[in-house]
Motif scaffolding. Structure first.
Motif, PDB file in Angstrom:
ATOM      1  N   PHE A  95       0.837  -1.196   0.000  1.00 47.89           N
ATOM      2  CA  PHE A  95       0.000   0.000   0.000  1.00 47.89           C
ATOM      3  C   PHE A  95       0.874   1.248   0.000  1.00 47.89           C
ATOM      4  CE2 PHE A  95      -2.261  -3.352   2.200  1.00 47.89           C
ATOM      5  CZ  PHE A  95      -3.513  -3.323   1.610  1.00 47.89           C
ATOM      6  N   ARG A  96       0.471   2.213  -0.804  1.00 50.66           N
ATOM      7  CA  ARG A  96       0.989   3.569  -0.693  1.00 50.66           C
ATOM      8  C   ARG A  96      -0.024   4.326   0.150  1.00 50.66           C
ATOM      9  NH1 ARG A  96      -1.446   8.647  -2.156  1.00 50.66           N
ATOM     10  NH2 ARG A  96       0.158  10.116  -2.762  1.00 50.66           N
ATOM     11  N   ILE A  97       0.419   4.970   1.216  1.00 50.52           N
ATOM     12  CA  ILE A  97      -0.462   5.572   2.202  1.00 50.52           C
ATOM     13  C   ILE A  97      -0.580   7.065   1.922  1.00 50.52           C
ATOM     14  CG2 ILE A  97      -0.898   5.922   4.655  1.00 50.52           C
ATOM     15  CD1 ILE A  97       1.095   3.554   5.125  1.00 50.52           C
ATOM     16  N   ASP A  98      -1.754   7.483   1.504  1.00 51.81           N
ATOM     17  CA  ASP A  98      -2.015   8.883   1.194  1.00 51.81           C
ATOM     18  C   ASP A  98      -1.998   9.719   2.477  1.00 51.81           C
ATOM     19  OD1 ASP A  98      -2.886  10.885  -0.825  1.00 51.81           O
ATOM     20  OD2 ASP A  98      -4.680  10.967   0.437  1.00 51.81           O
ATOM     21  N   VAL A  99      -1.334  10.876   2.424  1.00 42.59           N
ATOM     22  CA  VAL A  99      -1.274  11.804   3.563  1.00 42.59           C
ATOM     23  C   VAL A  99      -0.904  11.050   4.841  1.00 42.59           C
ATOM     24  CG1 VAL A  99      -2.365  13.816   4.622  1.00 42.59           C
ATOM     25  CG2 VAL A  99      -3.211  12.987   2.447  1.00 42.59           C
ATOM     26  N   ALA A 100       0.138  10.252   4.760  1.00 46.25           N
ATOM     27  CA  ALA A 100       0.501   9.380   5.881  1.00 46.25           C
ATOM     28  C   ALA A 100       0.834  10.148   7.153  1.00 46.25           C
ATOM     29  CB  ALA A 100       1.691   8.511   5.486  1.00 46.25           C
ATOM     30  N   HIS A 101       1.208  11.407   7.012  1.00 44.46           N
ATOM     31  CA  HIS A 101       1.611  12.215   8.165  1.00 44.46           C
ATOM     32  C   HIS A 101       0.451  13.012   8.746  1.00 44.46           C
ATOM     33  CE1 HIS A 101       1.565  14.583   4.587  1.00 44.46           C
ATOM     34  NE2 HIS A 101       1.852  15.703   5.194  1.00 44.46           N
TER      35      HIS A 101
ATOM     36  N   ASP B  93      10.516 -14.390  -0.877  1.00 43.35           N
ATOM     37  CA  ASP B  93      10.595 -12.927  -0.903  1.00 43.35           C
ATOM     38  C   ASP B  93       9.207 -12.379  -1.218  1.00 43.35           C
ATOM     39  OD1 ASP B  93      11.510 -10.364  -0.875  1.00 43.35           O
ATOM     40  OD2 ASP B  93      12.644 -10.496  -2.742  1.00 43.35           O
ATOM     41  N   ARG B  94       8.301 -12.503  -0.241  1.00 43.61           N
ATOM     42  CA  ARG B  94       6.901 -12.166  -0.453  1.00 43.61           C
ATOM     43  C   ARG B  94       6.443 -11.056   0.490  1.00 43.61           C
ATOM     44  NH1 ARG B  94       3.841 -16.640  -2.124  1.00 43.61           N
ATOM     45  NH2 ARG B  94       1.993 -15.325  -1.816  1.00 43.61           N
ATOM     46  N   ASP B  95       7.365 -10.221   0.949  1.00 48.22           N
ATOM     47  CA  ASP B  95       6.977  -9.137   1.859  1.00 48.22           C
ATOM     48  C   ASP B  95       5.891  -8.275   1.232  1.00 48.22           C
ATOM     49  OD1 ASP B  95       8.889 -10.009   3.582  1.00 48.22           O
ATOM     50  OD2 ASP B  95      10.162  -8.235   3.462  1.00 48.22           O
ATOM     51  N   ARG B  96       4.873  -7.935   2.031  1.00 45.56           N
ATOM     52  CA  ARG B  96       3.912  -6.911   1.657  1.00 45.56           C
ATOM     53  C   ARG B  96       4.414  -5.597   2.263  1.00 45.56           C
ATOM     54  NH1 ARG B  96       2.562 -11.719   0.191  1.00 45.56           N
ATOM     55  NH2 ARG B  96       0.396 -12.151  -0.374  1.00 45.56           N
ATOM     56  N   ILE B  97       4.338  -4.528   1.503  1.00 47.78           N
ATOM     57  CA  ILE B  97       5.013  -3.301   1.930  1.00 47.78           C
ATOM     58  C   ILE B  97       4.045  -2.154   2.165  1.00 47.78           C
ATOM     59  CG2 ILE B  97       7.076  -3.996   0.656  1.00 47.78           C
ATOM     60  CD1 ILE B  97       6.412  -1.577  -1.274  1.00 47.78           C
ATOM     61  N   LEU B  98       4.543  -1.177   2.916  1.00 45.53           N
ATOM     62  CA  LEU B  98       3.824   0.056   3.227  1.00 45.53           C
ATOM     63  C   LEU B  98       4.735   1.228   2.873  1.00 45.53           C
ATOM     64  CD1 LEU B  98       2.604  -1.071   6.745  1.00 45.53           C
ATOM     65  CD2 LEU B  98       1.122  -0.787   4.747  1.00 45.53           C
ATOM     66  N   CYS B  99       4.252   2.138   2.032  1.00 42.50           N
ATOM     67  CA  CYS B  99       5.037   3.297   1.621  1.00 42.50           C
ATOM     68  C   CYS B  99       4.271   4.569   1.962  1.00 42.50           C
ATOM     69  CB  CYS B  99       5.324   3.255   0.116  1.00 42.50           C
ATOM     70  SG  CYS B  99       6.244   4.694  -0.487  1.00 42.50           S
ATOM     71  N   ALA B 100       4.943   5.503   2.623  1.00 34.87           N
ATOM     72  CA  ALA B 100       4.290   6.735   3.080  1.00 34.87           C
ATOM     73  C   ALA B 100       4.433   7.855   2.067  1.00 34.87           C
ATOM     74  CB  ALA B 100       4.901   7.188   4.407  1.00 34.87           C
ATOM     75  N   GLU B 101       3.303   8.508   1.788  1.00 34.37           N
ATOM     76  CA  GLU B 101       3.345   9.843   1.209  1.00 34.37           C
ATOM     77  C   GLU B 101       3.328  10.801   2.401  1.00 34.37           C
ATOM     78  OE1 GLU B 101       0.800  13.131  -1.295  1.00 34.37           O
ATOM     79  OE2 GLU B 101      -0.052  11.892   0.286  1.00 34.37           O
ATOM     80  N   ALA B 102       4.498  11.295   2.754  1.00 37.07           N
ATOM     81  CA  ALA B 102       4.611  12.134   3.954  1.00 37.07           C
ATOM     82  C   ALA B 102       5.524  13.311   3.625  1.00 37.07           C
ATOM     83  CB  ALA B 102       5.183  11.328   5.121  1.00 37.07           C
ATOM     84  N   TRP B 103       4.914  14.485   3.484  1.00 36.53           N
ATOM     85  CA  TRP B 103       5.692  15.698   3.224  1.00 36.53           C
ATOM     86  C   TRP B 103       6.170  16.218   4.581  1.00 36.53           C
ATOM     87  CZ3 TRP B 103       6.582  17.921  -1.680  1.00 36.53           C
ATOM     88  CH2 TRP B 103       5.921  17.302  -2.740  1.00 36.53           C
ATOM     89  N   VAL B 104       7.251  15.632   5.067  1.00 39.77           N
ATOM     90  CA  VAL B 104       7.734  15.897   6.418  1.00 39.77           C
ATOM     91  C   VAL B 104       9.163  16.419   6.362  1.00 39.77           C
ATOM     92  CG1 VAL B 104       8.359  14.823   8.617  1.00 39.77           C
ATOM     93  CG2 VAL B 104       6.231  14.196   7.501  1.00 39.77           C
ATOM     94  N   LEU B 105       9.408  17.487   7.101  1.00 33.84           N
ATOM     95  CA  LEU B 105      10.739  18.048   7.257  1.00 33.84           C
ATOM     96  C   LEU B 105      11.023  18.227   8.746  1.00 33.84           C
ATOM     97  CD1 LEU B 105      10.618  20.800   4.488  1.00 33.84           C
ATOM     98  CD2 LEU B 105      11.811  18.600   4.381  1.00 33.84           C
ATOM     99  N   PRO B 106      12.286  18.080   9.181  1.00 36.78           N
ATOM    100  CA  PRO B 106      13.462  17.721   8.392  1.00 36.78           C
ATOM    101  C   PRO B 106      13.480  16.231   8.060  1.00 36.78           C
ATOM    102  CG  PRO B 106      14.050  17.877  10.687  1.00 36.78           C
ATOM    103  CD  PRO B 106      12.611  18.297  10.598  1.00 36.78           C
ATOM    104  N   LEU B 107      14.483  15.802   7.267  1.00 38.16           N
ATOM    105  CA  LEU B 107      14.555  14.409   6.855  1.00 38.16           C
ATOM    106  C   LEU B 107      14.707  13.462   8.030  1.00 38.16           C
ATOM    107  CD1 LEU B 107      16.720  14.593   3.603  1.00 38.16           C
ATOM    108  CD2 LEU B 107      14.295  14.014   3.793  1.00 38.16           C
ATOM    109  N   GLU B 108      15.308  13.927   9.115  1.00 41.82           N
ATOM    110  CA  GLU B 108      15.431  13.074  10.296  1.00 41.82           C
ATOM    111  C   GLU B 108      14.053  12.726  10.850  1.00 41.82           C
ATOM    112  OE1 GLU B 108      19.170  14.944   9.413  1.00 41.82           O
ATOM    113  OE2 GLU B 108      17.164  15.821   9.731  1.00 41.82           O
TER     114      GLU B 108
END
Length: 562
Positions: free
Chosen positions: A211-217, A270-285
């Protein structure tokens, strides 16, 4: 030295190249001018031949389409515009046959105002369980006629809308960080947690790979919903000063989601299901906190996307990006274009200014880019990005060199940003125009009719897939060469070390893999730069000079014998 060297047992997602399909604009099988799931399925061989590892689909769920599907009315149904659940199943099955994994959008910050939950909330009184699923609040002022706080919508205007109660009297306000048709969910409510977990499981059970997570932050808001800064910059959604974004509570949500998707892994495969954040977050840390080992797998590096085509800026961005995720043992996730920003083939056609990149929409009466320069730089930028350690995302049509549609008629625009901003921000339609497949077919092969939900520029004809396939030097063949070489050389799993022998306007680094040492050079200066002697060029983003030098705005990969 930056980055990390990974073993053959590295999970697929740590160096995957994932291709974003925007369903409305990829391929139309039905002839109504809107892309659909059968159209996507029919064109999946293009992605297999391109050499990507997975496809990410923007929303295709049941929706009134006020925000092109990001206003979801039913997370478990396919909108009839795009097909039905059987079509979704067929798409997933065909992708897997072709060796492609499938990532789908999940939109957990808000629903459509047509969702049954929100309709129940409107029909229920203040303080009811139905309203508790959303962020309803009483207004300020003697008659409650002022919004509960000063938050602004990302699409322009206040982030609050007042409703009329069942008896017709002015009532409470509800929060919507985006359009008025997208009420925010209240993530302090356990019912919301349970519902979204159920949605994840529904699609995991149907075979999706992540899943790509919309507005994850944005899911968790600061306690008490306090006022934010008076000056609100909608182009950068999250800083420590904005109480509607990047609150600590989001991390526990994602720890739970990580446990959910790990249940679907297969031991020894190698069957990992993944999670990807759409997160406009600063700083990178702060962004790196989203990809700690027990949270999400990936989070887009928008700081890289926002970096101008300047050597010092890019080197700093790459260093900071790699260092931030190294602290938490995660891969970096690089991206240059998506469905929300001006395509990089266009924005790189403008003068490059330190600390500034144009991502807002462009209109016909705005200064126009240098298209030839933009494409040359975009090819070089992609070649640079695909050599970096980590994962990368591509946006549909960039492998064709598609520019932004900068001269769309204003009356054709459909992005709600255009109207909500008082027609001052042209929004995101310019990067969402339907893809050209065959130059001499109706709608350039997008569908069987001339209909397209947004008009295609005439320039798209020469960029159609059938005009580039097998053509030496075309952008499509460049992408194929880059992706196949990246996989063969293991660049996404390599270790990066900078080389400082080529002057201040050249980015040069070596990527050390398990079986190769690849040198990457990007010339951002005004003059050609000699390549080292006796090297084997693997791929270059454009022709080399007659004497073998690297021209301006060109990137090359070559093998090092030492």
């Amino acid at each position: 030295m930056s980055g990390s060297l990974l073993s053959d047992q590295t999970p697929w997602w740590r160096d995957a190249v994932i291709y974003q399909v925007y369903p409305r604009s990829w391929a139309d099988a039905g002839g109504d001018g809107i892309g659909d799931l059968p159209g996507i399925t029919a064109r999946l061989p293009h992605l297999a031949a391109l050499g990507v590892d997975a496809v990410w689909l923007s929303p295709f769920y049941a929706s009134p389409q006020h925000d092109a599907g990001y206003d979801v009315a039913d997370f478990r149904e396919v909108d009839p515009l795009f097909g039905d659940l059987a079509d979704a199943d067929a798409l997933i099955a065909r992708a897997h046959e072709l060796g492609l994994r499938v990532v789908v959008d999940v939109v957990p910050n808000h629903t459509s105002n047509a969702h049954v939950w929100f309709q129940a909330a409107l029909a229920s009184p203040p303080g009811s369980p139905e309203r508790a699923r959303y962020l309803f609040r009483d207004g300020h002022g003697e008659h409650g006629d002022q919004p509960p706080n000063n938050w602004q919508s990302m699409f322009g205007g206040p982030a609050w809308t007042r409703i009329a109660e069942a008896d017709g009297t002015p009532g409470q306000w509800y929060l919507h960080l985006f359009d008025t048709t997208q009420p925010d969910l209240d993530w302090t409510n356990p019912e919301v947690h349970a519902e979204l977990e159920s949605v994840l499981r529904f699609w995991l059970d149907r075979g999706v790979d992540g899943f790509r997570i919309d507005v994850a932050h944005g899911l968790v808001k600061a306690d008490g919903l306090p006022d934010g800064p008076e000056e609100f910059d909608a182009t950068v959604q999250a800083t420590a000063l904005q109480p509607q974004f990047d609150q600590p509570g989001v991390h526990e949500i994602y720890r739970h989601w990580r446990r959910v998707v790990e249940e679907y892994g297969v031991e020894g495969e190698d069957r990992d299901r993944i999670l990807c954040a759409e997160a406009w977050v600063l700083p990178l840390e702060s962004l790196a906190q989203y990809v700690r080992p027990d949270e999400l797998h990936q989070s887009f590096n928008f700081s890289f996307l926002m970096t101008p085509w300047l050597a010092d800026d890019l080197r700093r961005s790459i260093d900071e990006g790699l260092a931030s995720v190294a602290e938490v043992g995660a891969p970096q996730t690089w991206v240059l274009s998506n469905h929300d920003v001006v395509r990089h083939a266009t924005r790189l056609g403008y003068p490059q200014v330190p600390g500034h990149v144009r991502i807002a929409g462009i209109g016909a009466d705005d200064p126009q880019p240098d298209a030839e320069l933009g494409l040359r730089r975009a090819r070089a930028a992609t070649a640079l990005m695909l050599a970096l350690p980590g994962s990368a995302y591509l946006y549909q049509g960039e492998e064709l060199g598609l520019p932004e549609a900068t001269e769309l008629p204003d009356d054709a625009r459909q992005d709600p940003t255009w109207q909500r901003s008082g027609r001052t921000s042209r929004g995101r339609d310019g990067c969402r125009v339907p893809v050209p497949w065959e130059a001499d077919r109706p709608s350039y092969g997008f569908g069987p009719s001339e209909a397209t939900w947004l008009p295609q520029p005439a320039s798209y004809r020469a960029l159609a897939v059938d005009q580039q396939e097998g053509v030496d030097g075309s952008t499509l063949e460049l992408y194929r060469a880059l992706l196949h070489a990246r996989r063969r050389l293991g660049l996404g799993r390599g270790t990066l070390a900078w080389a400082d022998d080529f002057g201040p306007d050249v980015l040069a680094f070596e990527v050390v893999g398990e079986a190769s040492r690849t040198v990457v050079m990007a010339n951002l200066g005004a003059d050609p730069v000699p390549l080292p002697a006796d090297v084997e060029v693997v791929v270059a983003s454009g022709p080399l000079s007659a004497d073998g030098a690297l021209p301006t705005d060109t990137t090359a990969w070559f093998l090092s014998g030492s």
